[in-house]
Design a protein around this motif. Structure first.
Motif, PDB file in Angstrom:
ATOM      1  N   ILE A 220      47.705  16.645  29.470  1.00 30.03           N
ATOM      2  CA  ILE A 220      47.841  15.167  29.657  1.00 30.03           C
ATOM      3  C   ILE A 220      46.765  14.722  30.593  1.00 30.03           C
ATOM      4  O   ILE A 220      46.718  15.185  31.955  1.00 30.03           O
TER       5      ILE A 220
ATOM      6  N   GLY B 114      45.319  10.813  32.366  1.00 28.08           N
ATOM      7  CA  GLY B 114      45.357   9.579  32.601  1.00 28.08           C
ATOM      8  C   GLY B 114      43.923   8.990  32.506  1.00 28.08           C
ATOM      9  O   GLY B 114      43.190   9.256  31.811  1.00 28.08           O
ATOM     10  N   GLY B 115      43.753   8.469  33.770  1.00 26.79           N
ATOM     11  CA  GLY B 115      42.557   8.031  34.133  1.00 26.79           C
ATOM     12  C   GLY B 115      41.551   9.148  34.803  1.00 26.79           C
ATOM     13  O   GLY B 115      40.372   8.717  35.174  1.00 26.79           O
ATOM     14  N   GLY B 116      42.033  10.363  34.766  1.00 28.98           N
ATOM     15  CA  GLY B 116      41.164  11.409  35.270  1.00 28.98           C
ATOM     16  C   GLY B 116      40.773  11.381  36.852  1.00 28.98           C
ATOM     17  O   GLY B 116      39.829  12.118  37.458  1.00 28.98           O
ATOM     18  N   SER B 117      41.584  10.603  37.648  1.00 31.22           N
ATOM     19  CA  SER B 117      40.913  10.133  39.162  1.00 31.22           C
ATOM     20  C   SER B 117      41.747  10.797  39.915  1.00 31.22           C
ATOM     21  O   SER B 117      41.364  11.038  41.183  1.00 31.22           O
ATOM     22  N   ASN B 118      42.561  11.820  39.438  1.00 30.59           N
ATOM     23  CA  ASN B 118      43.072  12.949  40.612  1.00 30.59           C
ATOM     24  C   ASN B 118      43.037  14.401  39.977  1.00 30.59           C
ATOM     25  O   ASN B 118      43.958  15.351  39.971  1.00 30.59           O
TER      26      ASN B 118
ATOM     27  N   PRO C  37      43.481   3.890  41.815  1.00 29.11           N
ATOM     28  CA  PRO C  37      43.099   3.763  40.404  1.00 29.11           C
ATOM     29  C   PRO C  37      44.087   4.927  39.601  1.00 29.11           C
ATOM     30  O   PRO C  37      44.747   5.450  39.906  1.00 29.11           O
TER      31      PRO C  37
ATOM     32  N   THR D 283      46.797   5.468  36.032  1.00 28.55           N
ATOM     33  CA  THR D 283      47.775   5.038  35.275  1.00 28.55           C
ATOM     34  C   THR D 283      49.163   5.019  35.898  1.00 28.55           C
ATOM     35  O   THR D 283      49.503   5.587  36.961  1.00 28.55           O
TER      36      THR D 283
ATOM     37  N   GLY E 148      50.805   6.989  47.148  1.00 29.19           N
ATOM     38  CA  GLY E 148      51.180   6.223  48.223  1.00 29.19           C
ATOM     39  C   GLY E 148      49.998   5.736  48.919  1.00 29.19           C
ATOM     40  O   GLY E 148      48.769   6.264  48.913  1.00 29.19           O
TER      41      GLY E 148
ATOM     42  N   ILE F  59      55.262  11.857  30.738  1.00 26.60           N
ATOM     43  CA  ILE F  59      55.733  10.632  31.294  1.00 26.60           C
ATOM     44  C   ILE F  59      55.452   9.491  30.684  1.00 26.60           C
ATOM     45  O   ILE F  59      54.471   9.152  30.286  1.00 26.60           O
TER      46      ILE F  59
ATOM     47  N   ARG G 235      40.240  -1.321  51.317  1.00 24.20           N
ATOM     48  CA  ARG G 235      39.899   0.160  50.151  1.00 24.20           C
ATOM     49  C   ARG G 235      38.280  -0.403  49.966  1.00 24.20           C
ATOM     50  O   ARG G 235      37.578   0.698  49.973  1.00 24.20           O
TER      51      ARG G 235
HETATM   52  C1  FAD Z   1      38.629   6.060  44.513  1.00 23.64           C
HETATM   53  C2  FAD Z   1      40.041   6.596  44.566  1.00 23.64           C
HETATM   54  C3  FAD Z   1      40.892   6.230  45.340  1.00 23.64           C
HETATM   55  C4  FAD Z   1      42.345   6.721  45.417  1.00 23.64           C
HETATM   56  N1  FAD Z   1      43.250   6.348  46.224  1.00 23.64           N
HETATM   57  C5  FAD Z   1      44.476   6.907  46.308  1.00 23.64           C
HETATM   58  C6  FAD Z   1      45.596   6.465  47.201  1.00 23.64           C
HETATM   59  O1  FAD Z   1      45.238   5.397  47.967  1.00 23.64           O
HETATM   60  N2  FAD Z   1      46.912   7.044  46.832  1.00 23.64           N
HETATM   61  C7  FAD Z   1      47.104   7.965  46.049  1.00 23.64           C
HETATM   62  O2  FAD Z   1      48.262   8.509  46.064  1.00 23.64           O
HETATM   63  N3  FAD Z   1      46.175   8.568  45.414  1.00 23.64           N
HETATM   64  C8  FAD Z   1      44.892   7.974  45.343  1.00 23.64           C
HETATM   65  N4  FAD Z   1      44.179   8.408  44.251  1.00 23.64           N
HETATM   66  C9  FAD Z   1      44.186   9.595  43.524  1.00 23.64           C
HETATM   67  C10 FAD Z   1      44.678   9.144  42.037  1.00 23.64           C
HETATM   68  O3  FAD Z   1      44.052   7.676  41.911  1.00 23.64           O
HETATM   69  C11 FAD Z   1      46.196   8.890  41.751  1.00 23.64           C
HETATM   70  O4  FAD Z   1      46.682  10.358  42.096  1.00 23.64           O
HETATM   71  C12 FAD Z   1      46.564   8.489  40.144  1.00 23.64           C
HETATM   72  O5  FAD Z   1      47.941   8.304  40.268  1.00 23.64           O
HETATM   73  C13 FAD Z   1      45.828   9.326  39.353  1.00 23.64           C
HETATM   74  O6  FAD Z   1      46.122   8.844  38.152  1.00 23.64           O
HETATM   75  P1  FAD Z   1      45.329   9.058  36.836  1.00 23.64           P
HETATM   76  O7  FAD Z   1      46.032   8.366  35.698  1.00 23.64           O
HETATM   77  O8  FAD Z   1      43.970   9.130  37.257  1.00 23.64           O
HETATM   78  O9  FAD Z   1      45.700  10.736  36.446  1.00 23.64           O
HETATM   79  P2  FAD Z   1      44.846  12.013  36.223  1.00 23.64           P
HETATM   80  O10 FAD Z   1      43.922  12.449  37.083  1.00 23.64           O
HETATM   81  O11 FAD Z   1      44.408  11.804  34.716  1.00 23.64           O
HETATM   82  O12 FAD Z   1      46.175  13.171  36.160  1.00 23.64           O
HETATM   83  C14 FAD Z   1      46.750  13.670  37.485  1.00 23.64           C
HETATM   84  C15 FAD Z   1      47.719  14.568  37.256  1.00 23.64           C
HETATM   85  O13 FAD Z   1      49.113  13.767  36.557  1.00 23.64           O
HETATM   86  C16 FAD Z   1      49.162  14.351  35.123  1.00 23.64           C
HETATM   87  N5  FAD Z   1      49.583  13.367  34.338  1.00 23.64           N
HETATM   88  C17 FAD Z   1      48.649  12.083  34.087  1.00 23.64           C
HETATM   89  N6  FAD Z   1      49.542  11.265  33.249  1.00 23.64           N
HETATM   90  C18 FAD Z   1      50.553  12.015  32.993  1.00 23.64           C
HETATM   91  C19 FAD Z   1      51.709  11.445  32.067  1.00 23.64           C
HETATM   92  N7  FAD Z   1      51.640  10.383  31.599  1.00 23.64           N
HETATM   93  N8  FAD Z   1      53.032  12.457  32.141  1.00 23.64           N
HETATM   94  C20 FAD Z   1      52.758  13.658  32.752  1.00 23.64           C
HETATM   95  N9  FAD Z   1      51.798  13.935  33.614  1.00 23.64           N
HETATM   96  C21 FAD Z   1      50.688  13.022  33.559  1.00 23.64           C
HETATM   97  C22 FAD Z   1      48.008  14.975  34.603  1.00 23.64           C
HETATM   98  O14 FAD Z   1      48.247  16.187  33.741  1.00 23.64           O
HETATM   99  C23 FAD Z   1      47.577  15.556  35.928  1.00 23.64           C
HETATM  100  O15 FAD Z   1      48.050  16.665  36.109  1.00 23.64           O
HETATM  101  C24 FAD Z   1      42.646   7.934  44.413  1.00 23.64           C
HETATM  102  C25 FAD Z   1      41.262   8.267  43.468  1.00 23.64           C
HETATM  103  C26 FAD Z   1      40.402   7.605  43.580  1.00 23.64           C
HETATM  104  C27 FAD Z   1      39.109   8.368  42.711  1.00 23.64           C
END
Ligand code: FAD
Length: 351
Positions: free
Chosen positions: A49, A51-55, A117, A119, A129, A179, A224
């Protein structure tokens, strides 16, 4: 459901690394979640899975299976009483849209997490957090598809076992749940000081003493924008390292070297030290290695300037962790998860 073939993972992750994914499926209804899972299982294709690929850090090998994206937005109010409002948001909604929705209704609880960033579906995974708030503070429950039991389940706050940037979804149950939606309880009362240090300092310097969720959101977004590079302009995954949780002896050791160390009480005799502070005090801020740069404005962020392979990232990461360990005897831990290619039994192990 829209299915694309042969998509570079570098296009799906904000660090912009990674080889080809065989399939990328955007599911647009709840029913399509079990369907795509069953189809992939029948075809012996692993599923992951995104989402936005940001972690998320992708590998050069790519992903020989199905990347599933939950393209299901939507936010609704489900309960209300004199003091609170309960909101349910679908996993495909942008996290910051949810924050804006609550702030627009003058609700308190997630306003300090403005601008993160990604989902809603990913938010519980690392218990996101920022600025003194974390998801666990307002979380009630979530609905997820359990790939082990092949059915939708409801998981409560206790089930998720949240802790600092952690939950079962990146721990013991990694890959098990998809989720679908998240329920949060927000408060009708205004946000109360004292706020997180840097936010409070900003309010004090601007003589702001009346607080609303909107005011907190505006100032968090401003901080930020100053401190964090926009992934649309500079490839990065936000904080590349978790803040360090250290024992008293480690803190004493650091204090002997830098008396002014920034440390916060973490309870149970432990202390939290910002990873960025440790990196900065190894003189690494602004340094470049292997196509990566330690961000000038915030040393906990690694920016991908020109790297194209995972090994370049691994070398840069290992260089930083080893410098910090050598100087301070603190082992930094990577925050973003790794989208690793499947090994044996991919359906059970990799999501
Ligand atoms: C500039 C920047 C700033 C950031 N600031 C913060 C911050 O202040 N605090 C913070 O906590 N994080 C921060 N992050 C990290 C990130 O934004 C978060 O962790 C965010 O929740 C990741 O969301 P995503 O949709 O991009 O997940 P993804 O990177 O796509 O996925 C992350 C993980 O979640 C899993 N996943 C995604 N969607 C689902 C789903 N629906 N069901 C089950 N598993 C799923 C994926 O399989 C993967 O293992 C930041 C990132 C960036 C680039």
């Amino acid at each position: 459901m829209n299915v694309l073939t042969n998509i570079p993972l570098s296009q799906l992750t904000t660090m912009r690394l990674g080889g080809i994914a065989s399939y990328v499926a955007d599911v647009t209804t709840r029913d399509e979640i079990p369907q795509i899972y069953a189809n992939a299982k029948k075809a012996n294709q692993p599923v992951y899975i995104v989402g936005g690929g940001s972690n998320l850090i992708a590998h050069d090998e790519g992903f020989p299976g199905v990347i599933v994206r939950i393209a299901i937005p939507g936010i609704e109010q489900v309960e209300e009483d004199a003091e609170s409002v309960t909101i349910r948001a679908n996993g495909g909604e942008a996290w910051d849209n949810l924050v804006k929705y609550t702030v627009d209704r003058n609700l308190t609880g997630i306003e300090a997490m403005s601008g993160i960033p990604g989902t809603v579906g990913a938010a519980p995974v690392q218990n996101i957090g920022a600025y003194g708030q974390e998801l666990a503070d307002t979380f009630i429950s979530l609905e997820a598809y359990d790939t082990r039991e092949d059915r939708f389940v409801l998981l409560t706050w206790e089930d998720c076992d949240f802790s600092y940037r952690h939950s079962i979804f990146r721990g013991s149950e990694q890959g098990r749940y998809i989720i679908y939606s998240v329920k949060l309880k927000l408060w009708k009362r205004p946000p109360m000081p004292p706020f997180y240090n840097s936010l409070q300092a900003r309010f004090d310097s601007m003589h702001i003493t009346d607080f609303t969720p909107q005011i907190v959101r505006e100032h968090v977004l401003a901080i930020r924008a100053d401190k964090l590079p926009d992934p649309a302009k500079m490839a990065n995954s936000g904080s590349f390292f978790k803040n360090a949780i250290v024992e008293q002896w480690q803190l004493d050791n650091i204090k002997n070297q830098v008396e002014s160390v920034k440390a916060f009480d973490f309870g149970e005799g432990k202390f939290k030290i910002p990873a960025g502070w440790l990196i900065e005090h190894c003189n690494l801020r602004g340094e470049s290695f292997n196509g990566f740069k330690v961000h000038d404005g915030n040393a906990v962020v690694l920016v991908n300037e020109s790297a194209t392979s995972y090994s370049q990232l691994a070398e840069a990461r290992d260089h930083i962790t080893s410098e910090v360990f050598t100087r301070f005897q603190v082992q930094l831990e990577q925050e973003p998860l790794e989208l690793t290619p499947p090994t044996a039994q991919p359906i059970e192990r990799v999501v």
